[in-house]
Motif scaffolding. Sequence first.
Motif, PDB file in Angstrom:
ATOM      1  N   SER A  59       0.838  -1.205   0.000  1.00 35.21           N
ATOM      2  CA  SER A  59       0.000   0.000   0.000  1.00 35.21           C
ATOM      3  C   SER A  59       0.870   1.251   0.000  1.00 35.21           C
ATOM      4  CB  SER A  59      -0.925   0.008   1.223  1.00 35.21           C
ATOM      5  OG  SER A  59      -1.799  -1.097   1.184  1.00 35.21           O
ATOM      6  N   MET A  60       0.985   1.862  -1.181  1.00 34.14           N
ATOM      7  CA  MET A  60       1.762   3.086  -1.319  1.00 34.14           C
ATOM      8  C   MET A  60       1.047   4.028  -2.285  1.00 34.14           C
ATOM      9  SD  MET A  60       5.666   1.622  -1.763  1.00 34.14           S
ATOM     10  CE  MET A  60       5.195   0.591  -3.176  1.00 34.14           C
ATOM     11  N   PRO A  61       1.212   5.338  -2.090  1.00 34.96           N
ATOM     12  CA  PRO A  61       0.636   6.291  -3.042  1.00 34.96           C
ATOM     13  C   PRO A  61       1.458   6.342  -4.326  1.00 34.96           C
ATOM     14  CG  PRO A  61       1.927   7.448  -1.408  1.00 34.96           C
ATOM     15  CD  PRO A  61       1.897   6.006  -0.973  1.00 34.96           C
ATOM     16  N   ILE A  62       0.906   6.925  -5.349  1.00 37.76           N
ATOM     17  CA  ILE A  62       1.558   7.157  -6.653  1.00 37.76           C
ATOM     18  C   ILE A  62       1.725   5.859  -7.447  1.00 37.76           C
ATOM     19  CG2 ILE A  62       3.521   8.126  -7.890  1.00 37.76           C
ATOM     20  CD1 ILE A  62       4.012   9.967  -5.489  1.00 37.76           C
ATOM     21  N   MET A  63       2.464   4.900  -6.897  1.00 32.54           N
ATOM     22  CA  MET A  63       2.633   3.601  -7.567  1.00 32.54           C
ATOM     23  C   MET A  63       2.771   2.533  -6.497  1.00 32.54           C
ATOM     24  SD  MET A  63       5.413   2.597 -10.532  1.00 32.54           S
ATOM     25  CE  MET A  63       5.362   1.003 -11.368  1.00 32.54           C
ATOM     26  N   ASP A  64       1.754   1.683  -6.365  1.00 26.85           N
ATOM     27  CA  ASP A  64       1.728   0.720  -5.259  1.00 26.85           C
ATOM     28  C   ASP A  64       2.563  -0.526  -5.551  1.00 26.85           C
ATOM     29  OD1 ASP A  64       0.245  -0.919  -6.936  1.00 26.85           O
ATOM     30  OD2 ASP A  64      -1.673  -0.440  -6.015  1.00 26.85           O
ATOM     31  N   THR A  68       4.331  -2.015  -8.987  1.00 29.01           N
ATOM     32  CA  THR A  68       5.798  -2.009  -8.945  1.00 29.01           C
ATOM     33  C   THR A  68       6.383  -3.382  -9.213  1.00 29.01           C
ATOM     34  OG1 THR A  68       5.743  -0.191  -7.338  1.00 29.01           O
ATOM     35  CG2 THR A  68       7.814  -1.397  -7.562  1.00 29.01           C
ATOM     36  N   VAL A  69       5.837  -4.421  -8.585  1.00 32.14           N
ATOM     37  CA  VAL A  69       6.378  -5.771  -8.802  1.00 32.14           C
ATOM     38  C   VAL A  69       6.156  -6.207 -10.243  1.00 32.14           C
ATOM     39  CG1 VAL A  69       4.302  -7.062  -8.116  1.00 32.14           C
ATOM     40  CG2 VAL A  69       6.557  -8.104  -7.859  1.00 32.14           C
ATOM     41  N   THR A  70       5.062  -5.782 -10.843  1.00 32.18           N
ATOM     42  CA  THR A  70       4.807  -6.105 -12.254  1.00 32.18           C
ATOM     43  C   THR A  70       5.877  -5.472 -13.143  1.00 32.18           C
ATOM     44  OG1 THR A  70       2.418  -6.240 -11.886  1.00 32.18           O
ATOM     45  CG2 THR A  70       3.150  -5.918 -14.152  1.00 32.18           C
ATOM     46  N   TRP A  71       6.218  -4.211 -12.860  1.00 30.46           N
ATOM     47  CA  TRP A  71       7.232  -3.504 -13.647  1.00 30.46           C
ATOM     48  C   TRP A  71       8.608  -4.146 -13.458  1.00 30.46           C
ATOM     49  CZ3 TRP A  71      11.858  -1.067 -12.971  1.00 30.46           C
ATOM     50  CH2 TRP A  71      12.328  -0.287 -14.040  1.00 30.46           C
ATOM     51  N   MET A  96       0.133 -10.528  -5.514  1.00 26.78           N
ATOM     52  CA  MET A  96       1.565 -10.209  -5.522  1.00 26.78           C
ATOM     53  C   MET A  96       2.382 -11.339  -6.133  1.00 26.78           C
ATOM     54  SD  MET A  96       2.305  -7.159  -4.496  1.00 26.78           S
ATOM     55  CE  MET A  96       4.038  -7.203  -4.041  1.00 26.78           C
ATOM     56  N   VAL A  97       2.052 -12.578  -5.766  1.00 27.37           N
ATOM     57  CA  VAL A  97       2.779 -13.734  -6.309  1.00 27.37           C
ATOM     58  C   VAL A  97       2.516 -13.873  -7.806  1.00 27.37           C
ATOM     59  CG1 VAL A  97       2.978 -16.259  -6.246  1.00 27.37           C
ATOM     60  CG2 VAL A  97       2.851 -14.962  -4.115  1.00 27.37           C
ATOM     61  N   SER A  98       1.258 -13.675  -8.212  1.00 26.94           N
ATOM     62  CA  SER A  98       0.912 -13.757  -9.629  1.00 26.94           C
ATOM     63  C   SER A  98       1.648 -12.700 -10.440  1.00 26.94           C
ATOM     64  CB  SER A  98      -0.604 -13.590  -9.830  1.00 26.94           C
ATOM     65  OG  SER A  98      -1.316 -14.641  -9.220  1.00 26.94           O
ATOM     66  N   ASN A  99       1.874 -11.538  -9.826  1.00 23.98           N
ATOM     67  CA  ASN A  99       2.556 -10.444 -10.520  1.00 23.98           C
ATOM     68  C   ASN A  99       4.082 -10.592 -10.511  1.00 23.98           C
ATOM     69  OD1 ASN A  99       0.010  -9.469 -10.866  1.00 23.98           O
ATOM     70  ND2 ASN A  99       0.320  -7.539  -9.835  1.00 23.98           N
ATOM     71  N   GLY A 100       4.585 -11.583  -9.764  1.00 28.74           N
ATOM     72  CA  GLY A 100       6.021 -11.854  -9.826  1.00 28.74           C
ATOM     73  C   GLY A 100       6.786 -11.848  -8.519  1.00 28.74           C
ATOM     74  N   ALA A 101       6.138 -11.558  -7.385  1.00 27.63           N
ATOM     75  CA  ALA A 101       6.845 -11.559  -6.107  1.00 27.63           C
ATOM     76  C   ALA A 101       7.327 -12.969  -5.780  1.00 27.63           C
ATOM     77  CB  ALA A 101       5.944 -11.045  -4.986  1.00 27.63           C
TER      78      ALA A 101
END
Length: 210
Positions: A59-64, A68-71, A96-101
């Motif tokens: 949970s972060m503003p601007i880019m969560d 971020t993990v996807t990028w 998160m895991v699906s996105n690459g964590a």
Amino acid sequence: MKKTIVIVDDHILIAKALQGIIDNFAAFEVLYVCENGKELIKNFKNSNKIPDILLLDISMPIMDGFETVTWVTAHHPEVKVMALSMQGEEKSVIKMVSNGAKGYLLKNAHPVELENALTKLNINGFFYPDWASKIIFSSLNKTKDVEIKISDREKEFLKYTVTELNYKEIADKMFCSPRTVESYRDQLCEKLELKTRVGLAVFAIKNGFA
């Protein structure tokens, strides 16, 4: 030589406290701290600022953390991302895991647990505590695990998904072309309805292929 870590968390006091803890670990050191994904991307333009491990808040503003993990997975797959969050909900873990964590840990973890998690992430390429593993395993279709036919070559490929080898190196080990290895990956992802190598690695461990 110590493994380098970057912390991304909009709560600076928490991030700095983490930095102080990690800098006391024998095998790790913090390169710098960022407040969000956008700031991280700016830093990644400098090759000297790309770490071995990324500790990423969700949970972060601007880019969560999800964005971020996807990028990071798309542009720097060599960086191992561990989600470090107050969120232990099933939806957040799976996304998160699906996105690459490649790891997941709650912020209330003891420093000893944090060091152990970082060590296992560094050595094995992934780390999930028991509670997170149960969530990930339950998200896989158990009926399909039994019914799906997996060839011997696909089983061999699954064994390598839990290592740090890239696909070209796996191809060398399997005495085939990188394109063939990619076809094994794509076929297994389609059969198992998975999206990432992490998902394949979890499946491999769960079913005794690794």
